[in-house]
Design a protein around this motif. Structure first.
Motif, PDB file in Angstrom:
ATOM      1  N   MET A  32      -9.856  25.790  31.038  1.00 59.33           N
ATOM      2  CA  MET A  32     -11.095  26.289  30.441  1.00 59.33           C
ATOM      3  C   MET A  32     -12.246  25.386  30.837  1.00 59.33           C
ATOM      4  SD  MET A  32      -9.730  27.289  26.646  1.00 59.33           S
ATOM      5  CE  MET A  32     -11.375  27.602  26.023  1.00 59.33           C
ATOM      6  N   PRO A  33     -13.464  25.945  30.972  1.00 55.72           N
ATOM      7  CA  PRO A  33     -14.598  25.124  31.356  1.00 55.72           C
ATOM      8  C   PRO A  33     -14.871  24.027  30.331  1.00 55.72           C
ATOM      9  CG  PRO A  33     -15.112  27.473  31.522  1.00 55.72           C
ATOM     10  CD  PRO A  33     -13.817  27.361  30.812  1.00 55.72           C
ATOM     11  N   GLY A  34     -15.165  22.839  30.821  1.00 53.97           N
ATOM     12  CA  GLY A  34     -15.494  21.750  29.923  1.00 53.97           C
ATOM     13  C   GLY A  34     -16.918  21.887  29.402  1.00 53.97           C
ATOM     14  N   ALA A  85      -6.576  29.077  22.515  1.00 53.11           N
ATOM     15  CA  ALA A  85      -7.237  29.650  23.685  1.00 53.11           C
ATOM     16  C   ALA A  85      -6.806  28.935  24.955  1.00 53.11           C
ATOM     17  CB  ALA A  85      -8.756  29.579  23.517  1.00 53.11           C
ATOM     18  N   ARG A  86      -6.579  27.643  24.877  1.00 48.32           N
ATOM     19  CA  ARG A  86      -6.099  26.906  26.055  1.00 48.32           C
ATOM     20  C   ARG A  86      -4.700  27.368  26.453  1.00 48.32           C
ATOM     21  NH1 ARG A  86      -9.217  23.044  27.885  1.00 48.32           N
ATOM     22  NH2 ARG A  86     -10.944  22.317  26.593  1.00 48.32           N
ATOM     23  N   SER A  87      -3.885  27.718  25.478  1.00 47.58           N
ATOM     24  CA  SER A  87      -2.540  28.220  25.784  1.00 47.58           C
ATOM     25  C   SER A  87      -2.587  29.615  26.396  1.00 47.58           C
ATOM     26  CB  SER A  87      -1.683  28.254  24.508  1.00 47.58           C
ATOM     27  OG  SER A  87      -1.481  26.953  23.999  1.00 47.58           O
ATOM     28  N   ALA A  88      -3.723  30.298  26.256  1.00 48.10           N
ATOM     29  CA  ALA A  88      -3.847  31.662  26.777  1.00 48.10           C
ATOM     30  C   ALA A  88      -4.272  31.703  28.234  1.00 48.10           C
ATOM     31  CB  ALA A  88      -4.855  32.448  25.938  1.00 48.10           C
ATOM     32  N   GLN A  89      -4.650  30.569  28.812  1.00 51.10           N
ATOM     33  CA  GLN A  89      -5.177  30.574  30.179  1.00 51.10           C
ATOM     34  C   GLN A  89      -4.061  30.788  31.198  1.00 51.10           C
ATOM     35  OE1 GLN A  89      -8.594  30.537  30.315  1.00 51.10           O
ATOM     36  NE2 GLN A  89      -8.197  30.546  28.108  1.00 51.10           N
TER      37      GLN A  89
END
Length: 313
Positions: A1-3, A193-197
């Motif tokens: 995800m974008p920082g 959300a990070r796990s969804a990438q």
């Protein structure tokens, strides 16, 4: 995800915002996506959540939408800062989101994108507004958790979809329970959300179709506020934490230790304390009976506690 860039943090501080706009927008987009059953409904859900949304049309006309951007309303006279879906997360490009609605009416979607204004709230069934909505929501998420027990860790598409859905439900709960300042629910939504990438290759292998938690998200969004809301919120948090246990185990099996720790820490930390606080509210005098209970002392019709990571700790 974008920082999140330093300039975004400084801009949020100058405007008195509790967090950078990009984080708020990403959660609102996921919440709108997980509660929608079509692209047109997604667009209207975005706008009713307070997001300004505009389409990006294909070259040569306004008959095909190929992307979108979103922004928050400003109150200090400055222009809104726009973010394309891909700048919020790989899972939030319009191409990715459309996987949720494979049979969506393209013409209706174009019409919705072209509408102006804040949008109209969707019509929901009466069952979404009564006390049984909470039990339905918890039961649906628990069923997803049980199905995930049979999904191998390397099946990235299904695990990513489950994380996306859970993140969206958490975002819906956050909007309901912590509307003015992001708290543990918002942080849990961000971790999930990070796990969804997914990578580009994994996106091509994705399973198309609607998420399995839409009903739960709709119930969380629309369940009426009453004396038993604390019970329902606690029940739903318990089911979501059980799902996080499965996602944690998946990351461990893949050797993704940092993300495994993030998911586990969130489930065992702030979310557990929040769940216990809601349970304590339900047990306080005058809280009223729980759904499906004659006395207010009986538990839910199913027992997700058997799978709870760290319940009572």
């Amino acid at each position: 995800m974008p920082g999140i860039k330093r300039g975004e943090k400084e801009a949020a501080e100058r405007r008195g915002m509790p967090e950078p706009a990009r984080l708020t927008l990403a959660r609102r987009v996921r919440a709108a996506a997980v509660t929608a059953d079509s692209e047109a409904e997604f667009v209207r859900g975005l706008r009713t959540s307070g997001v300004i949304a505009r389409p990006r049309y294909a070259a040569g006309g306004r008959s095909e939408v190929v992307g979108y951007s979103v922004a928050l309303h400003t109150t200090d006279g400055t222009s809104p800062v726009w973010y394309g879906g891909g700048k919020l997360g790989r899972d939030l490009t319009l191409t990715q989101l459309r996987e949720q609605w494979p049979g969506s009416d393209a013409a209706a979607a174009v019409s919705a994108w072209s509408e102006r204004g804040s949008g109209q709230r969707r019509t929901v069934g009466t069952h979404m507004r009564d006390e049984t909505a909470w039990e339905m929501a918890a039961r649906q998420i628990q069923q997803v958790r049980e199905q995930l027990a049979e999904v191998p860790a390397h099946d990235t598409a299904r695990w990513s979809q489950a994380a996306f859905d859970a993140s969206g439900v958490m975002a819906v709960l956050s909007a309901r329970m912590e509307p003015h300042r992001p708290g543990p629910l918002a942080r849990a939504a961000d971790v999930l959300a990070r796990s969804a990438q997914r990578t580009s290759q994994q996106r091509r292998d994705a399973v198309e179709g609607p998420g399995q938690m839409r009903g739960a998200a709709m119930a969380a969004e629309n369940a009426r506020r009453s004396g038993i809301s604390a019970y329902g919120e606690a029940l739903l948090l318990l089911a979501l934490r059980n799902t996080m246990r499965g996602i944690h185990a998946m990351h461990r099996a893949r050797g993704e230790r940092d993300q495994a720790r993030a998911v586990e820490g969130t489930a065992r930390g702030d979310l557990l304390r929040l769940q216990q606080a809601r349970e304590a509210m339900q047990n306080s005098p005058g809280a009223g009976p729980a759904p499906g209970s004659d006395t207010g002392r009986s538990g839910p019709t199913h027992d997700p506690r058997r799978d709870d990571p760290g319940h009572g700790r």
